[in-house]
Design a protein around this motif. Structure first.
Motif, mmCIF file in Angstrom:
data_model
loop_
_atom_site.group_PDB
_atom_site.id
_atom_site.type_symbol
_atom_site.label_atom_id
_atom_site.label_comp_id
_atom_site.label_asym_id
_atom_site.label_seq_id
_atom_site.Cartn_x
_atom_site.Cartn_y
_atom_site.Cartn_z
ATOM 1 N N LEU A 165 0.838 -1.212 0.000
ATOM 2 C CA LEU A 165 0.000 0.000 0.000
ATOM 3 C C LEU A 165 0.864 1.249 0.000
ATOM 4 N N SER A 166 1.939 1.201 0.751
ATOM 5 C CA SER A 166 2.760 2.408 0.822
ATOM 6 C C SER A 166 3.595 2.582 -0.441
ATOM 7 N N ALA A 167 4.026 1.469 -1.063
ATOM 8 C CA ALA A 167 4.735 1.578 -2.346
ATOM 9 C C ALA A 167 3.831 2.176 -3.416
ATOM 10 N N ARG A 168 2.576 1.761 -3.391
ATOM 11 C CA ARG A 168 1.676 2.190 -4.466
ATOM 12 C C ARG A 168 1.093 3.584 -4.243
ATOM 13 N N THR A 169 0.923 3.985 -2.991
ATOM 14 C CA THR A 169 0.268 5.285 -2.770
ATOM 15 C C THR A 169 1.236 6.355 -2.300
ATOM 16 N N GLY A 170 2.457 5.940 -1.930
ATOM 17 C CA GLY A 170 3.415 6.925 -1.431
ATOM 18 C C GLY A 170 3.144 7.350 0.000
ATOM 19 N N ARG A 171 2.207 6.671 0.670
ATOM 20 C CA ARG A 171 1.925 6.998 2.064
ATOM 21 C C ARG A 171 1.690 5.719 2.846
ATOM 22 N N ASP A 172 2.022 5.758 4.117
ATOM 23 C CA ASP A 172 1.603 4.653 4.968
ATOM 24 C C ASP A 172 0.104 4.786 5.222
ATOM 25 N N ILE A 173 -0.562 3.658 5.235
ATOM 26 C CA ILE A 173 -1.987 3.660 5.566
ATOM 27 C C ILE A 173 -2.148 2.930 6.885
ATOM 28 N N GLN A 174 -2.726 3.624 7.848
ATOM 29 C CA GLN A 174 -2.832 3.080 9.200
ATOM 30 C C GLN A 174 -4.269 3.124 9.686
ATOM 31 N N ILE A 175 -4.575 2.266 10.637
ATOM 32 C CA ILE A 175 -5.865 2.362 11.317
ATOM 33 C C ILE A 175 -5.623 3.022 12.668
ATOM 34 N N ALA A 176 -6.312 4.142 12.900
ATOM 35 C CA ALA A 176 -6.136 4.853 14.168
ATOM 36 C C ALA A 176 -7.053 4.271 15.231
ATOM 37 N N ALA A 177 -8.293 4.020 14.839
ATOM 38 C CA ALA A 177 -9.272 3.550 15.821
ATOM 39 C C ALA A 177 -10.390 2.825 15.098
ATOM 40 N N ALA A 187 -21.262 13.445 10.810
ATOM 41 C CA ALA A 187 -20.301 13.972 11.788
ATOM 42 C C ALA A 187 -18.897 13.999 11.192
ATOM 43 N N ALA A 188 -18.559 12.968 10.438
ATOM 44 C CA ALA A 188 -17.235 12.913 9.816
ATOM 45 C C ALA A 188 -17.055 14.076 8.841
ATOM 46 N N ILE A 189 -18.047 14.278 7.994
ATOM 47 C CA ILE A 189 -17.969 15.383 7.022
ATOM 48 C C ILE A 189 -17.817 16.708 7.760
ATOM 49 N N ASP A 190 -18.653 16.901 8.764
ATOM 50 C CA ASP A 190 -18.629 18.171 9.501
ATOM 51 C C ASP A 190 -17.292 18.372 10.217
ATOM 52 N N ALA A 191 -16.650 17.251 10.567
ATOM 53 C CA ALA A 191 -15.356 17.355 11.244
ATOM 54 C C ALA A 191 -14.196 17.396 10.241
ATOM 55 N N GLY A 192 -14.528 17.471 8.936
ATOM 56 C CA GLY A 192 -13.479 17.648 7.929
ATOM 57 C C GLY A 192 -12.800 16.362 7.487
ATOM 58 N N LYS A 193 -13.508 15.237 7.642
ATOM 59 C CA LYS A 193 -12.929 13.959 7.196
ATOM 60 C C LYS A 193 -13.504 13.569 5.842
ATOM 61 N N ASP A 194 -12.721 12.841 5.062
ATOM 62 C CA ASP A 194 -13.266 12.156 3.899
ATOM 63 C C ASP A 194 -13.931 10.870 4.375
ATOM 64 N N VAL A 195 -14.855 10.363 3.561
ATOM 65 C CA VAL A 195 -15.614 9.177 3.952
ATOM 66 C C VAL A 195 -15.510 8.118 2.861
ATOM 67 N N VAL A 196 -15.264 6.887 3.266
ATOM 68 C CA VAL A 196 -15.373 5.741 2.361
ATOM 69 C C VAL A 196 -16.446 4.834 2.945
ATOM 70 N N THR A 197 -17.411 4.459 2.132
ATOM 71 C CA THR A 197 -18.516 3.660 2.659
ATOM 72 C C THR A 197 -18.907 2.554 1.682
ATOM 73 N N ALA A 198 -19.454 1.482 2.248
ATOM 74 C CA ALA A 198 -20.000 0.400 1.428
ATOM 75 C C ALA A 198 -21.519 0.414 1.492
ATOM 76 N N ALA A 249 -15.833 9.133 14.297
ATOM 77 C CA ALA A 249 -15.813 9.985 13.102
ATOM 78 C C ALA A 249 -15.177 11.337 13.368
ATOM 79 N N LYS A 250 -15.272 11.797 14.608
ATOM 80 C CA LYS A 250 -14.778 13.141 14.944
ATOM 81 C C LYS A 250 -13.346 13.153 15.456
ATOM 82 N N ARG A 251 -12.751 11.984 15.654
ATOM 83 C CA ARG A 251 -11.427 11.948 16.287
ATOM 84 C C ARG A 251 -10.391 12.763 15.527
ATOM 85 N N GLU A 252 -9.585 13.448 16.269
ATOM 86 C CA GLU A 252 -8.491 14.253 15.717
ATOM 87 C C GLU A 252 -7.548 13.417 14.852
#
Lengths: 428, 428
Positions: free
Chosen positions: A30-42, A94-105, A69-72
């Motif tokens: 994932l990090s090779a392909r996107t140039g970023r580490d992808i982590q799960i915070a919570a 809440a996520a949108i209002d807190a300035g997060k992008d959302v991925v949903t199924a 959704a609101k976590r810093e």
């Protein structure tokens, strides 16, 4: 390297666990392909103590998805709880209002509230991505929104509910009646908690509403879909269709006509030699027709841990790469209100009914069809053991309006034992 | 709205004209979807006076594509001239050096020079996009690079040259010999100027090299492909295969094994009931297998004005939307040098040869196969009118190495009238 992209994953059912597994096992890729580490915070789920077969020990737990959704420390809120309203919608907002992008199924939430959510997200400069909501692992949202972005889409259709396709193909292959296969599917855990979401065509309808919006630049309009489930399909229908070289599929079709947006999710007959006709089991297939590209067919698993998590993580990779685009491919405020139109293009229909065993019954029905301008291509009355006679018609091309007129007239007679089943024979 | 995205289009053949048509006719749609106007600033082609059936009057003309690539008013250089080296490569390099992004349909240039070009572009912070180079209108580069970015890809395969598939299906359907159908294809304009690019598998090999690179994070390695054309396939091969439930396809397969990267582009037998087996005419099909997504199948037109221009313009739309990613999905400097490996997984093979009409000829061949450890599943010797006897073997699963050993031994005997044809029977 840019800062890591930090996910907050709400919902740890099959798909959520699949997402965790990919993030844990494919970190380098994932990090090779996107140039970023992808982590799960919570993460967040109803039961913190349940053993899900995957190591969650290193992640913070939130009992409330809205708090997650609101976590810093969350950049992308990954909504995998499901449900049209309730926590999924609250947390997404809440996520949108807190300035997060959302991925949903969550197809149900987006089919019903997608317009409002997209407007809200775009006003806040945020993204909602939902590849996993339609056709599982098949990257069809991406194909339509991006790969085919230079096309005027003329028609989208497909088999989008694996459970229905499993039931229909299993009925045919094992020669079993609907009720028995429905029970099997239930025992196998293939059915939603409310099975009508599957067999009533609602889940597939949600998906079609999302595809239509992207394809035609219209507001998602689930209520504009002509919706019909598979519960009235009998093993006899399947056999009769097979005899004539057809298979019965729960087929979604969306197209723009002069009268508006036509969206149908109904059991249809399709040629058994066509790619749609040959689709077996839980596999999904989407056919996209565009003015430049002609026809593209995409086939793949419509559900399951790996395929659905693959789609979720595809969206996450896009976000990690910094791709930005509106939810439905163009700004939500520019999506049109398309009037919903019933099928105007004529098609042949398969008509099955049970007539009461009275003299002149068949003549009555034939006369009604003729009066409505519906001409008969083939008719078959077959063996019966009770006082009703199963009768089958295949009509020449007719409009649905003419057919509906005839069906309404039939209901008024005293020769019909039960409401006729009418299935469109779709040219695919 | 952001400033317009200005294209310089080099090459006004079928695809170039298709691109011009889309830019002219879909201006509103492109701008609604990408948030920018997409314009053509200037074009370049060999003959400025030719009537191409499309209005080019408003565009500046450059006789030199390199000059076009460097123009101040060009943001994206669209390379549609073709050719491995020469003007296409010169102009692509000039465009990168002048700070332009590049969209190209040129599989030959990228298969051979892709690594150097990608490194050059990435060092300059520029992009090279090439959706149109592989499988025409099918958004397969996007599916692999983006939609399935979270997958470890395990295998990619497909039918990627429409002309070969046309020839093979036409031979079967019309019962015509290779030479006659080759001539037909030539008369219909289906063949490249050098037909060996098509029927020798080179064009399809170029495409496979690009897919492999993206799928496996390796440097494009055209020379590592085990390459074999279709010119030795006879109508008898096609009939014998059909008899056994197979179709012959020019099939590309790439997979990573413990020994390295296996890339093959060869005529193979595939089950006639499989999606690949059922592919008719010029249509392309790509099958992608990933650890999470299982299997995705993409089908669509592999060539033609509309489909190819659709792919070019899909890339242009991505650029207009500001999507940035490395040419082969991860930075070119991180792509691995994978040793090329011959097929190690055993498979059954179809073997056809002509034996000289001598006593003991068949026994000699059977003995050689046995000595090499190749066991025979079926054998058939069929009618003949001259002094050679056509003989057909289907082997049990064997390695290519064992088979090659046997083939080399056969060549040393005095009973073989012409080199045997050996076709892998691929499980798809």
């Amino acid at each position: 390297m840019t800062a890591p992209l930090r996910l907050g994953v709400a919902g740890l059912g099959t798909v959520g666990v699949g997402v965790v597994r990919i993030v844990r096992s494919q970190a380098a890729l994932l990090s090779a392909r996107t140039g970023r580490d992808i982590q799960i915070a919570a993460v967040s789920a109803r039961d913190a103590d349940k053993d899900r077969g995957v190591n969650l020990g290193s992640y913070d737990w939130e009992s409330d998805p809205v708090a997650l959704a609101k976590r810093e420390d969350v950049d992308v809120f990954v909504e995998l709880m499901g449900g049209t309203d309730g926590p999924a919608k609250d947390a997404t907002e809440a996520a949108i209002d807190a300035g997060k992008d959302v991925v949903t199924a969550n197809k149900a939430m987006l089919a019903i509230h997608g317009q409002a959510l997209a407007e809200r997200a775009e006003a806040a400069g945020r993204m909602i991505r939902f590849e996993a909501a339609v056709a599982g692992g098949i990257p069809v949202i991406k194909a339509l929104t991006e790969g085919l972005a230079a096309n005027e889409i003329t028609r989208v259709m497909g088999v989008m509910n694996g459970t229905c396709n499993y039931i229909l193909t299993r009925m045919e292959n094992a020669g079993l009646p609907y009720d028995k296969v429905f029970q099997e599917a239930s025992d196998l855990g293939y059915l939603e908690a409310d099975p009508n979401l599957d067999v009533g065509g609602i889940d597939a309808g949600h998906k079609l509403a999302l595809l239509s919006s992207i394809a035609f630049g219209t507001k998602p309009d689930f209520n504009g879909i002509e919706l019909e489930g598979i519960h009235r399909i009998t093993i006899d229908d399947i056999r009769q269709a097979a005899d004539m070289g057809y298979r019965i599929k729960l087929l979604g079709v969306a197209q723009r006509t002069g009268r508006g947006l036509e969206q149908r999710m109904q059991p249809c007959l399709v040629p058994d030699t066509s790619p749609l006709g040959q689709l077996e089991g839980g596999t999904n297939m989407i056919v996209i027709e565009g003015n430049a590209v002609e026809q593209i067919v995409l086939r793949g698993p419509g559900a399951g841990e790996g395929p659905t998590a693959s789609a979720v993580m595809g969206d996450v990779c896009d976000l990690a790469r910094g791709f930005r685009l509106p939810t439905f491919g163009q700004p939500a405020t520019t999506l049109m209100d398309a009037p919903s139109a019933r099928a105007v293009l004529p098609a042949p229909y398969y008509l099955r009914m049970a007539l009461l065993d009275k003299p002149g019954a068949l003549a009555k029905i034939a006369t009604i069809l003729g009066n409505a301008g519906v001409s008969i291509d083939r008719m078959r009355q077959y063996g019966h053991s009770d006082s009703t006679a199963p009768v089958l018609f295949v009509t020449h091309k007719t409009t649905r309006a003419a057919l509906d007129e005839a069906l309404a007239e039939m209901e008024k007679t005293d020769v019909i034992a039960s409401p006729p089943v009418a299935l469109r024979i779709e040219s695919v």
